[in-house]
Design a protein around this motif. Sequence first.
Motif, mmCIF file in Angstrom:
data_model
loop_
_atom_site.group_PDB
_atom_site.id
_atom_site.type_symbol
_atom_site.label_atom_id
_atom_site.label_comp_id
_atom_site.label_asym_id
_atom_site.label_seq_id
_atom_site.Cartn_x
_atom_site.Cartn_y
_atom_site.Cartn_z
ATOM 1 N N TYR A 129 0.537 -31.082 -43.387
ATOM 2 C CA TYR A 129 -0.601 -30.192 -43.623
ATOM 3 C C TYR A 129 -1.905 -30.896 -43.257
ATOM 4 N N LYS A 130 -2.064 -32.137 -43.731
ATOM 5 C CA LYS A 130 -3.307 -32.877 -43.498
ATOM 6 C C LYS A 130 -3.524 -33.147 -42.011
ATOM 7 N N LEU A 131 -2.469 -33.622 -41.348
ATOM 8 C CA LEU A 131 -2.636 -34.098 -39.981
ATOM 9 C C LEU A 131 -2.634 -32.984 -38.931
ATOM 10 N N THR A 132 -2.238 -31.780 -39.312
ATOM 11 C CA THR A 132 -2.363 -30.655 -38.379
ATOM 12 C C THR A 132 -3.644 -29.876 -38.655
ATOM 13 N N GLY A 133 -4.382 -30.317 -39.685
ATOM 14 C CA GLY A 133 -5.637 -29.632 -39.997
ATOM 15 C C GLY A 133 -5.418 -28.298 -40.689
ATOM 16 N N MET A 134 -4.191 -28.052 -41.163
ATOM 17 C CA MET A 134 -3.886 -26.784 -41.822
ATOM 18 C C MET A 134 -4.094 -26.924 -43.325
ATOM 19 N N GLN A 135 -4.334 -25.810 -43.974
ATOM 20 C CA GLN A 135 -4.506 -25.818 -45.419
ATOM 21 C C GLN A 135 -3.350 -25.092 -46.083
ATOM 22 N N LYS A 136 -2.839 -25.688 -47.151
ATOM 23 C CA LYS A 136 -1.771 -25.025 -47.900
ATOM 24 C C LYS A 136 -2.383 -23.878 -48.694
ATOM 25 N N GLN A 137 -1.870 -22.689 -48.487
ATOM 26 C CA GLN A 137 -2.447 -21.513 -49.115
ATOM 27 C C GLN A 137 -1.466 -20.911 -50.109
ATOM 28 N N GLU A 138 -1.944 -20.630 -51.289
ATOM 29 C CA GLU A 138 -1.082 -20.021 -52.293
ATOM 30 C C GLU A 138 -0.951 -18.529 -52.012
ATOM 31 N N ILE A 139 0.273 -18.064 -51.952
ATOM 32 C CA ILE A 139 0.544 -16.648 -51.722
ATOM 33 C C ILE A 139 1.036 -16.035 -53.027
ATOM 34 N N LYS A 140 0.334 -15.033 -53.514
ATOM 35 C CA LYS A 140 0.734 -14.360 -54.758
ATOM 36 C C LYS A 140 0.812 -12.844 -54.587
ATOM 37 N N ASN A 141 -0.191 -12.272 -53.923
ATOM 38 C CA ASN A 141 -0.253 -10.819 -53.752
ATOM 39 C C ASN A 141 0.237 -10.449 -52.349
ATOM 40 N N LYS B 200 -9.075 -10.683 -42.923
ATOM 41 C CA LYS B 200 -8.981 -12.085 -43.358
ATOM 42 C C LYS B 200 -7.778 -12.358 -44.268
ATOM 43 N N ILE B 201 -6.682 -11.599 -44.070
ATOM 44 C CA ILE B 201 -5.462 -11.870 -44.837
ATOM 45 C C ILE B 201 -4.896 -13.225 -44.389
ATOM 46 N N LYS B 202 -4.458 -14.041 -45.349
ATOM 47 C CA LYS B 202 -4.016 -15.405 -45.040
ATOM 48 C C LYS B 202 -2.782 -15.434 -44.131
ATOM 49 N N LYS B 203 -1.818 -14.537 -44.383
ATOM 50 C CA LYS B 203 -0.549 -14.601 -43.664
ATOM 51 C C LYS B 203 -0.104 -13.199 -43.257
ATOM 52 N N THR B 204 0.190 -13.027 -41.959
ATOM 53 C CA THR B 204 0.707 -11.752 -41.469
ATOM 54 C C THR B 204 2.047 -11.994 -40.773
ATOM 55 N N ILE B 205 3.010 -11.131 -41.072
ATOM 56 C CA ILE B 205 4.356 -11.245 -40.509
ATOM 57 C C ILE B 205 4.779 -9.871 -39.999
ATOM 58 N N ALA B 206 5.212 -9.803 -38.750
ATOM 59 C CA ALA B 206 5.636 -8.533 -38.155
ATOM 60 C C ALA B 206 7.078 -8.626 -37.688
ATOM 61 N N LEU B 207 7.875 -7.615 -38.034
ATOM 62 C CA LEU B 207 9.242 -7.495 -37.535
ATOM 63 C C LEU B 207 9.191 -6.787 -36.188
ATOM 64 N N VAL B 208 9.743 -7.404 -35.149
ATOM 65 C CA VAL B 208 9.714 -6.797 -33.812
ATOM 66 C C VAL B 208 11.127 -6.735 -33.250
ATOM 67 N N GLU B 209 11.403 -5.672 -32.504
ATOM 68 C CA GLU B 209 12.704 -5.505 -31.866
ATOM 69 C C GLU B 209 12.682 -5.983 -30.417
ATOM 70 N N ASN B 210 11.522 -5.878 -29.794
ATOM 71 C CA ASN B 210 11.394 -6.227 -28.378
ATOM 72 C C ASN B 210 11.207 -7.734 -28.232
ATOM 73 N N MET B 211 12.177 -8.392 -27.604
ATOM 74 C CA MET B 211 12.116 -9.845 -27.434
ATOM 75 C C MET B 211 10.934 -10.275 -26.579
ATOM 76 N N ASP B 212 10.451 -9.371 -25.720
ATOM 77 C CA ASP B 212 9.336 -9.725 -24.837
ATOM 78 C C ASP B 212 8.064 -10.039 -25.617
ATOM 79 N N TYR B 213 7.948 -9.496 -26.828
ATOM 80 C CA TYR B 213 6.738 -9.764 -27.607
ATOM 81 C C TYR B 213 6.613 -11.235 -27.968
ATOM 82 N N PHE B 214 7.741 -11.935 -28.037
ATOM 83 C CA PHE B 214 7.677 -13.366 -28.348
ATOM 84 C C PHE B 214 6.968 -14.137 -27.251
ATOM 85 N N GLN B 215 7.033 -13.614 -26.022
ATOM 86 C CA GLN B 215 6.327 -14.255 -24.915
ATOM 87 C C GLN B 215 4.816 -14.252 -25.157
#
Length: 449
Positions: free
Chosen positions: A222-234, A323-338
Amino acid sequence: MKIIIAGAGEVGFHLAKLLSYEAQDITLIDTDKEKLSYADNHLDIRVLKGDATSIQVLQDADVDGSDLVIGVTASETTNLTLCLLAKQLGCKRTMARISNTEFMDNRDILKFEELGIDELISPERLAAMEIQLMLNQSAFNDTYEFEGGLLTMFGVILPKTAPFVGKMVKEAARIFPELHFMPIALQRMGTQFTLIPRGDTVFKEGDQVYFITSDKGVEELYKLTGMQKQEIKNVMILGGSKVGFKTARDLCSKKFNVKLIEKNKEKAFDIADELPHALVINGDGRNVELLEEESLESMDAFIAVTGNSETNIMSCLVAKNKKIKKTIALVENMDYFQLSHSIGVDTLINKKLLAANSIFRYIRKGEVLALTRLNNLNAEILEFEVKATSLVNGEIIKELNFPREASIGGVIRNGEGIIALGDFRIAQGDKVVVCCLPKAIPKIEKLFL
């Protein structure tokens, strides 16, 4: 290997495609002539029209000489029956896709192996587990645990503030000698090429880098990538699909505050009855006003798992704009990973890819305990158990004839995760985590046979 796949739907076709690339002997069975015709025209495989639970069809597919039968039709009854029949007819190993996770929860009681069903796979359950893992390590965009977290893989896009941006791997190792993690794969921003980092590889801003770390190294990372650990509750979940329901149920059991939005009124009421600790809202999650009314901006995470990939991505972008901390999307099309780096969604999840990961470990040679394919990277991470006959047994890592297109990320020994460097000697019983590009896989497999 001779492999029979029943079901030419999304999971079956994707599996057949990946396996055909590796010159496996694939037979694809389905009742849908159109799906089979498409597969026949696009893949180097054999197709067979018919009912996968027909003994005659299975005999036509040479089931008695097959190494593996995989049932991934839309019907779990068909998949289970197929595996039972295939084992009786001489197949060596069987796997069935299921949607009822009670089967998995009660495996010890039901003893599926005695019926001839060696493995059960639920893409929806795998997706729900992946989402939970992503919420636990919310700053990273891809994760995978080995042996319950003794070693963990994290994927992250390096920000400008990361201390080792602009430095070579060996320079970073000298500056931070006590580190408990290892870079195993890297993709430059704007490219499709996967690199296995070496000592002279330079970290750059915007790189998508995958690290293997022990439990001691998570905070360091976390420290060396410059990322912050974020608490997820809601958490807000869009879509009452099987994945949405399983995710909401599991998160509620872990005391998360869950809001679930489902468009179908009857389905929404059913979910509300089954999940008393979740707040279920009947409404169209594409409606930005509805999301705002339901306090989207107060959420820590937004998970979109409707049956429409575009809806999931667009709603996640709306959430990201709030400004939501974390977003996750389910995708069926593999091309979106590109496009995953540029879309703006933190994490994309694909059920086909998760199911393929789970199945692929049974295709690989050697004692493969776990396997994951990196999102949008042409690389695999495998966990091998070292046997007495393995060529790596008793050898020092730096003296191994290890292909340049592969690297050892870590070793699990006696219940401890170790970041193994060049002087480490591998021993029988060790569980070794290896990252490798496709062309190196045959060489790696030989080392662990």
